[in-house]
Design a protein around this motif. Structure first.
Motif, PDB file in Angstrom:
ATOM      1  N   LEU A  55       0.826  -1.215   0.000  1.00 44.95           N
ATOM      2  CA  LEU A  55       0.000   0.000   0.000  1.00 44.95           C
ATOM      3  C   LEU A  55       0.857   1.260   0.000  1.00 44.95           C
ATOM      4  N   ARG A  56       0.239   2.405  -0.260  1.00 51.80           N
ATOM      5  CA  ARG A  56       0.947   3.682  -0.083  1.00 51.80           C
ATOM      6  C   ARG A  56       1.174   3.881   1.406  1.00 51.80           C
ATOM      7  N   ASP A  57       2.343   4.384   1.744  1.00 54.76           N
ATOM      8  CA  ASP A  57       2.659   4.471   3.176  1.00 54.76           C
ATOM      9  C   ASP A  57       1.663   5.328   3.952  1.00 54.76           C
ATOM     10  N   ASP A  58       1.140   6.377   3.286  1.00 52.37           N
ATOM     11  CA  ASP A  58       0.216   7.299   3.967  1.00 52.37           C
ATOM     12  C   ASP A  58      -1.072   6.602   4.427  1.00 52.37           C
ATOM     13  N   ASP A  59      -1.430   5.507   3.752  1.00 49.68           N
ATOM     14  CA  ASP A  59      -2.691   4.828   4.082  1.00 49.68           C
ATOM     15  C   ASP A  59      -2.526   3.780   5.186  1.00 49.68           C
TER      16      ASP A  59
HETATM   17 ZN    ZN Z   1       3.595   8.704   1.123  1.00 45.71          ZN
END
Ligand code: ZN
Ligand code: PRT
Length: 292
Positions: A55-59
């Motif tokens: 996944l995208r790290d922000d999620d």
């Molecule tokens: Zn990110």
């Protein structure tokens, strides 16, 4: 999250970025092999009951908080910025960076007080806001999602607050390091209610035990050397071995072989003394796992 069905634990890691390779390397050292993961959202392991979500790290913090994933590997900076309600299980020792204030040559930033009434460009508004609150400083925050470091050149901010690792990006943008606002590294996080599922909790504890054994092995090296019997007493005093070192007699009757587990960088403190005392054949080897 109460159910008695046994299912794999769901681990979220970064799909493509600075933490991806190190996360997979850590899993591999834990005996968790995965194949053909490129371009796939989720991959299972044949060697451990785990599904790995890319996944995208922000999620990741929010997905772990909401139980979409059970556990995750992500930067502490992202966890804190997203204000996620998760349990932090272990610092993983990679992805280390600092969130720092930085400023152009024309400005000066000696102490937090110099931020008073300034405009700060950042991708981490929550972290900056908390910091300003703690320091009791009024300043304006401008949130930018990328290329924060060009904000002073564009005239939209006086100061930037961004991730610094080597400092090269700041230098290239003619910015100077101010002070550190947040220190971060990759962390293993868990959904807070995971413990209510006995089966998943057992898998989590197994994974955590393996991770801890890899981390403690990284902090240590295996030292082997031959030592003249006459110097043995003196040399033994130098070695802060975890357990008592192993001493093996050698055929020449005048020396012994010494084996010991020592802290990773410690050898450089003692190598000259070892040599002066006649130690020879000094070998230092990495340890893959260290099981207490
Ligand atoms: Zn990110
Ligand atoms: O696509 P996705 O959203 O998943 O990835 P991303 O682009 O948001 O994140 P990514 O891969 O850049 O970083 C993931 C995590 O790695 C971050 O959240 C940090 O926890 C950690 N990390 C460690 C870093 C750095 N070091 C780092 N140097 N994250 C970013 N940087 C960037 C920084 O933003 C700046 O642009 O590198 C530049 C500064 O580096 P130096 O070496 O020039 O100082």
């Amino acid at each position: 999250m109460k159910n008695n069905e046994s299912r794999n634990i769901k681990l979220a890691i970064q799909k493509k970025g600075r933490l991806t390779e190190k996360s997979l390397e850590l899993l591999k050292l834990c005996g968790i092999d995965i194949e053909n993961y490129s371009e796939r959202l989720v991959v299972s392991s044949n060697t451990f009951p785990i599904d790995i979500f890319f996944l995208r790290d922000d999620d990741i913090p929010e997905y772990v908080q909401d139980g979409v994933a059970d556990i995750g590997i992500v930067g502490e900076n992202v966890v804190y910025e997203k204000k996620a309600e998760i349990e932090s299980l272990e610092n993983l020792g990679f992805g280390k960076c600092k969130i720092m204030m930085a400023y152009p040559d024309s400005a000066s930033l000696e102490s937090p007080q110099d931020l008073m009434n300034k405009t700060i460009a950042t991708s981490y508004p929550h972290i900056v806001r908390e910091y300003l609150k703690k320091e009791n400083i009024q300043a304006k925050i401008i949130e930018l999602s990328g290329s924060v470091e060009i904000a002073p050149t564009l005239g939209v901010a006086d100061v930037v607050c961004d991730i610094v690792s080597t400092g090269n990006t700041l230098m290239m943008n003619k910015l100077k390091k101010g002070f550190t606002v947040f220190e971060s590294q990759a962390v293993l996080i868990s959904n807070k209610e995971l413990a209510t599922d006995g089966n998943l909790e057992t898998i989590k504890q197994d994974l955590l035990r393996r991770i801890r054994s890899v981390l403690s092995a990284r902090r240590s090296k295996y030292l082997m050397m031959n030592v003249p019997k006459l110097s043995l007493e003196k040399i033994m005093k130098l070695i802060p071995s975890l357990r008592s070192p192993t001493i093996v007699p050698l055929a020449d009757n005048e020396s012994v072989a010494v084996h010991a587990v020592i802290p990773s960088d410690y050898i450089w403190n003692i190598v000259d003394i070892l040599k002066n005392e006649g130690a020879s054949g000094i070998l230092l080897m990495p340890i893959e796992n260290m099981i207490p």
